[in-house]
Design a protein around this motif. Structure first.
Motif, PDB file in Angstrom:
ATOM      1  N   ALA A  15      29.198  41.020  55.045  1.00  0.00           N
ATOM      2  CA  ALA A  15      29.177  42.462  54.773  1.00  0.00           C
ATOM      3  C   ALA A  15      27.776  42.931  54.409  1.00  0.00           C
TER       4      ALA A  15
ATOM      5  N   HIS B 293      37.564  43.078  51.724  1.00  0.00           N
ATOM      6  CA  HIS B 293      36.627  44.129  52.111  1.00  0.00           C
ATOM      7  C   HIS B 293      37.382  45.299  52.706  1.00  0.00           C
TER       8      HIS B 293
ATOM      9  N   THR C  65      32.972  35.762  50.465  1.00  0.00           N
ATOM     10  CA  THR C  65      34.154  36.215  51.201  1.00  0.00           C
ATOM     11  C   THR C  65      34.839  35.041  51.880  1.00  0.00           C
TER      12      THR C  65
ATOM     13  N   ASP D 202      37.820  40.836  46.501  1.00  0.00           N
ATOM     14  CA  ASP D 202      36.521  40.739  47.151  1.00  0.00           C
ATOM     15  C   ASP D 202      35.787  42.065  46.974  1.00  0.00           C
ATOM     16  N   GLU D 203      34.820  42.068  46.070  1.00  0.00           N
ATOM     17  CA  GLU D 203      34.038  43.275  45.785  1.00  0.00           C
ATOM     18  C   GLU D 203      34.928  44.481  45.519  1.00  0.00           C
TER      19      GLU D 203
HETATM   20 MG   LIG Z   1      31.635  39.454  51.349  1.00  0.00          MG
END
Ligand SMILES: [Mg+2]
Ligand code: HEM
Ligand SMILES: Nc1ncnc2c1ncn2[C@@H]1O[C@H](COP(=O)(O)OP(=O)(O)OP(=O)(O)O)[C@@H](O)[C@H]1O
Ligand SMILES: Nc1ncnc2c1ncn2[C@@H]1O[C@H](COP(=O)(O)OP(=O)(O)OP(=O)(O)O)[C@@H](O)[C@H]1O
Ligand SMILES: [Mg+2]
Lengths: 249, 222, 236, 236, 222
Positions: free
Chosen positions: B146, E95, E55, E168-169
């Motif tokens: 990302a 994501h 990730t 994830d984030e």
């Molecule tokens: Mg990532």
């Protein structure tokens, strides 16, 4: 600046103007429709070869001719929408689409019924029929696109583009089909010129009916457009006042 | 400072002037009568909670979103009239990176360059290296993480010689070094007389003239 | 839209380079996804071979319908491949970059359309004689068919592009696209197929070609403008 | 995959509710996009009417090809609408949620396939007599055609689902999908069209129906498993 | 602390144990011989620069990504054998938010609930309100802003009664309040004995047992 004015101003103007028109339109439609129907259904003599079915003509021809008029109308409205960003134009365009689709469908239906009597088949791939069918598809495409986009402005512009492109295509389609089929089924390419070979008592009522249906079309269009106006301007002051007044009365 | 307090006679017209911007999304007014201007040599951070209209504002500014009312001036003239000049000197990077997943970073940048400002291969490699993507020039972007994808998008800033940068949350998915790196880039650009308008939710620390435009209370606080 | 010309004059050179770059980009993408090149051909092959299966293997009947079948299949093939025209660019944001380019959109869109035709239209044209043979098309009609396809398929790409541009922002794809595009494409289909059948019965076909050419010219000048306008709307 | 049964036994109730929820969800999505319901029909109509335009308006010829044309169009219609089956879910990440559900994937996939058939297959079946009429299909063949379509279209949805699941991860769609799915679906097409043409010439068709039924049963049991496996692979 | 130093006799087996994980993506080894475990009542933040494999690691853990070697244990047993139990008590938010753009937040959550843990409408509205989406329950998600969409995804955490959260984030595009809000959620969950494993590039401030697993140097520093 005046653009902005046109945007906000014209729907209201149209709404109030149409208020005045509508009664007269209703009246004239009532009169002509009754005369036309009475004449067409009861007075006009049976056709020597078609018999009673000739009477279908009095509904079929007006409906069909209007259905042909709808697409250009929509395209013009679309052009105005794109060029002058006039909201009213798009409201008209949006209202024309379904009406046009209905009339086209009606023309197809009446034609089919008539065809069942005359040609012994509901459907034939005759030039005129086919072109109208394709036009019907075009209408559906515009409606589908409109319902698929939810932002009103985006939908307005998108449909305008499609309407214009379609309008450029309609004559091409008509022409291509026409000459595609003239070789195949001249028999079914039925055109009974309403004027010369027939006596006036056949085509005068036809004219009356055509006018009547045209007025009917105008009324339907105006009513839909008015709905659209109220729908879209529901938060503008004048509509709120209007509603208040309606409530009080 | 708001346009009103500014004396047009003394200083040249700012790069971008927004006058009486009004935007509403399904019945909710995002901002109304919003005035601000963006001059060279300053960075404007648009603040605001989620859904306050930052993205909408940026898209309106660069002409991607047209359902608004109000006036946007580019160097004093209505942007509609000087559109290509405006576009030629503006770079926008939005939520969606604008990076094709099948092409490599190199190819992606080559295309972006051809669209706005021609750049040769050396510059492209340089730009990618500057953003820590050395050795990734020729890996298809679908295989990038990302943050790496975001870096490819940011590399566009370096090759386009645009004076105005409009960035929508450019720091997303960047790691600590990436953030530092970008902040330096922004500072450089601004010091060199460029203008930056960005949205971000993370505390910005750039050493250049920076102010904030908070959409939650429609006014500019210097 | 209509300021396209002026801008071009302002910076003609870089417009040209942008045109080429866009064309090259789309071709490279297609080359990297090798099956983008294979697919139109395969689809064309499969659809055409569905008919002997669905209709009847009888040579006489097949040869009668062959022209129509080939044309319809070509139409569907180019329509199916349309989906890849702006979709990916819309989803990854490249489309916004395209719209924000100072270059006239007309030429960029045209470049993408040409690329699409080179990928999906041309192979079909090249393959058509083989299929015509499989469907027992009389050999004297081969050239007419190839030529009509050669003129017709670009029109399909150009018209189709408008449809995709209008629908690229929407959640559901495929069908609404077809519903919008197919009616627009019918004249080309009719004329093209008609030309082939006419040749089979020994009629002159000059007029058909003239017509197709006219339509192509019209499409080349108008369609990209419409597509560009549509893209602006969809991205908005 | 084959532990699907066990899990179901473990928590049958909630599996059932998950099944219903998924089915409802997909239907709701389709209803919200109103034209998702309209489009398959329109597409079917348009494609079917392309053939008379391409081939010839002559009733005799048309009636001969009608069965094949209707079937091919139905095949294409259900195939084009396939694109909406997993695509959106893949792009917005819902598919990952689906895969991470403790419920047996078999039933969730089955639910999605059934929803797809209800949206795209059933309308086509209902509309087919009208089109058969427009193509001059002999009236004695109507029922056979409707029934074959009724059995056949679910198979198309189920097989198609496998194809979409395999290709959902790829950038380019539409065609690769077609290339994978069409061969899978040809047997159904052949049998279905054959049954109709046989009825037209007065042959018995029981065997055809038996065959179609067998294929349907097979598809119902196996296809969702295959789709599920394919989804796991594509998301990976 | 690394598994080796831990005495299995004394304390119950950790929820997740990763043993000798090895993953390489196109010729580059992301991590090799990676050991760690995740026990209830702690939060593990995976650190690492862009492209370090965060990730990938998370997707490997929850079984979305299968090209790796090594062993993953769920409550001491190989995850493959207790898959449905594992899935029933784990929630992953990646994501991509997993929010359908046509449905409304309410409908989206209803479906998610039916997939994992049944939740009635009251709970759903509650969860949305908790994430500051009151009054947005019935707006199609396509009309939500980036941050609002992310909030819808996060609302899943509240309705699924999962003990392990893999995020994830999760802070991307959240505004300041949103970040605070989420941090509190995490703290609550962990204090209630749940386990959280997340990646983020922003400095985390949660008041609960938290440690970091830095992929740039493959070892756990308590
Ligand atoms: Mg990532
Ligand atoms: C589905 C079947 C049919 C369709 C779609 C159809 C469509 C049309 C259309 C588009 C027009 C042109 C209207 C205008 O130019 O103002 C028309 C006119 C007409 N149609 Fe039909 N038609 C059908 C069947 C028939 C049948 C079966 C008859 C009678 C045997 C018939 C007789 C006429 C006549 C007399 C006119 C007016 C003359 C003219 O305007 O050229 N139509 N029809
Ligand atoms: N689908 C893929 N195929 C091949 N390689 C991949 C793929 N996805 C990621 N990679 C590679 O794996 C590496 C790690 O990717 P990953 O997404 O796990 O990084 P990350 O730690 O999540 O980075 P970020 O902080 O930017 O999200 C990247 O360098 C990328 O090159
Ligand atoms: N396409 C759209 N149609 C209608 N409304 C929209 C659309 N996009 C956004 N909105 C509405 O506009 C508001 C502002 O959206 P916008 O994306 O500008 O917010 P934002 O400030 O960027 O938020 P975030 O920080 O989460 O990105 C949102 O509340 C949303 O409801
Ligand atoms: Mg935003």
């Amino acid at each position: 600046m005046w653009l902005w004015f046109a945007k906000l101003g014209s729907p209201r103007w149209f709404y109030e103007l149409s208020d005045k028109w509508l009664p007269w339109l209703y009246l004239s439609m009532l009169i002509m429709m009754s005369i036309g129907l009475f004449w067409a259904l009861l007075i006009v003599p049976e056709d020597y070869q078609q018999g009673q079915t000739i009477r279908i003509m009095y509904i079929h021809v007006p409906v069909a001719s209007i259905s042909l008029a709808c697409f250009p109308l929509m395209a013009v409205a679309g052009t105005i929408t794109l060029v002058w960003k006039m909201k009213l134009a798009d409201m008209v365009a949006q209202s024309v689409a379904p009406i046009g689709a209905w009339f086209t469908g009606l023309a197809l239906a009446t034609g089919a019924i008539w065809g069942d009597q005359i040609w012994g088949t509901w459907w034939a791939w005759d030039a005129r029929l086919t072109s109208l069918l394709i036009q019907f598809f075009l209408f559906i495409g515009v409606i589908a696109l409109r319902s698929a986009i939810d932002s009103t402005d985006a939908a307005a512009k998108a449909c305008a583009v499609l309407a214009i492109v379609g309008a450029i295509n309609v004559p091409i389609i008509k022409y291509s089909v026409d000459w595609w089929n003239t070789l195949h089924q001249p028999a079914s390419n039925f055109s009974m010129d309403p004027v010369s070979p027939n006596p006036p008592e056949v085509w005068v009522p036809l004219l009356v009916m055509i006018c009547a249906v045209y007025i009917f079309f105008a009324i339907a269009l105006i009513l839909r457009t008015r709905n659209e106006i109220l729908q879209r301007e529901r938060r503008s002051q004048w509509v709120i006042d209007l509603v208040a007044r309606e409530k009080n009365v | 400072m708001p346009t009103s307090q500014q004396n047009p006679a003394t200083d040249p017209p700012p790069l971008i002037q927004a006058q009486a911007l009004f935007c509403e999304r399904d019945e909710r007014i995002l901002f109304s009568d919003l005035h601000f201007d963006l001059t060279g040599g300053e960075l404007v951070q648009i603040k605001g909670s989620n859904g306050s209209g930052k993205t909408s504002l940026l898209r309106i500014l660069c002409g991607l979103n047209e359902d608004f009312s109000g006036e946007i001036l580019w160097k004093g003239e209505p942007v509609a009239e000087v559109r290509e000049d405006f576009l030629a000197s503006m770079t926008y990077i939005g939520h969606r990176a604008g990076v094709n997943r099948i092409l490599t970073p190199r190819e992606n940048l080559r295309w972006s360059a051809s669209l706005q400002a021609p750049a040769d291969d050396k510059q492209i490699v340089e730009a990618l290296g500057r953003l820590g993507l050395r050795a990734y020039e020729d890996i298809p972007c679908r295989n990038l993480s990302a943050g790496q994808t975001q870096r490819v998008a940011l590399a566009r800033l370096l090759i386009s010689r645009a004076s105005v940068w409009i960035l929508d949350e450019p720091f997303t998915t960047l790691d600590v070094h990436g953030v530092k790196n970008l902040e330096n880039l922004l500072a450089e650009h601004v010091s060199a007389g460029g203008a930056v308008m960005l949205t971000t939710h993370h505390p910005l620390s750039v050493n250049c003239k920076a102010r904030a435009l908070d959409l939650d209370q429609h006014r500019i606080n210097s | 839209m209509n300021n396209a010309r002026e801008i071009q004059d302002i910076k003609g050179v870089s417009t040209w380079s942008a045109f080429c770059a866009t064309l090259r980009r789309d071709l490279v993408i297609a080359l990297k996804r090798r099956n983008d090149l294979l697919n139109p051909i395969m689809f064309f092959l499969i659809v055409v071979s569905l008919f002997p299966l669905g209709i009847s293997p009888d040579p006489v009947e097949l040869s009668r319908v062959s022209a129509g079948v080939v044309w319809v299949s070509a139409l569907l093939a180019s329509m199916l491949s349309l989906d890849n025209l702006y979709r990916a660019d819309y989803e990854d944001g490249s489309l916004e970059q395209l719209l924000l380019s100072p270059q006239p959109l007309y030429f960029l869109v045209l470049a993408k359309n040409i690329a699409h035709w080179l990928i999906s239209g041309l192979p079909v044209v090249i393959l058509s004689p083989l299929l015509a043979y499989m469907l027992y098309l009389p050999s004297e009609a081969y050239w007419t068919m190839v030529l009509t396809l050669l003129i017709g398929t670009p029109v399909l790409s150009l018209f189709g592009s408008i449809g995709v541009a209008l629908t690229v922002g929407l959640g559901s794809r495929g069908l609404i696209l077809a519903v919008i595009v197919l009616p627009l494409a019918t004249p080309v289909l009719i004329i093209g197929a008609k030309a082939v059948t006419d040749v089979m019965v020994g009629l002159p076909v000059g007029s058909h070609f003239a017509l197709l050419g006219a339509i192509l010219a019209l499409a080349l000048t108008m369609a990209p403008l419409a597509s560009a306008a549509a893209l602006r709307i969809s991205v908005n």
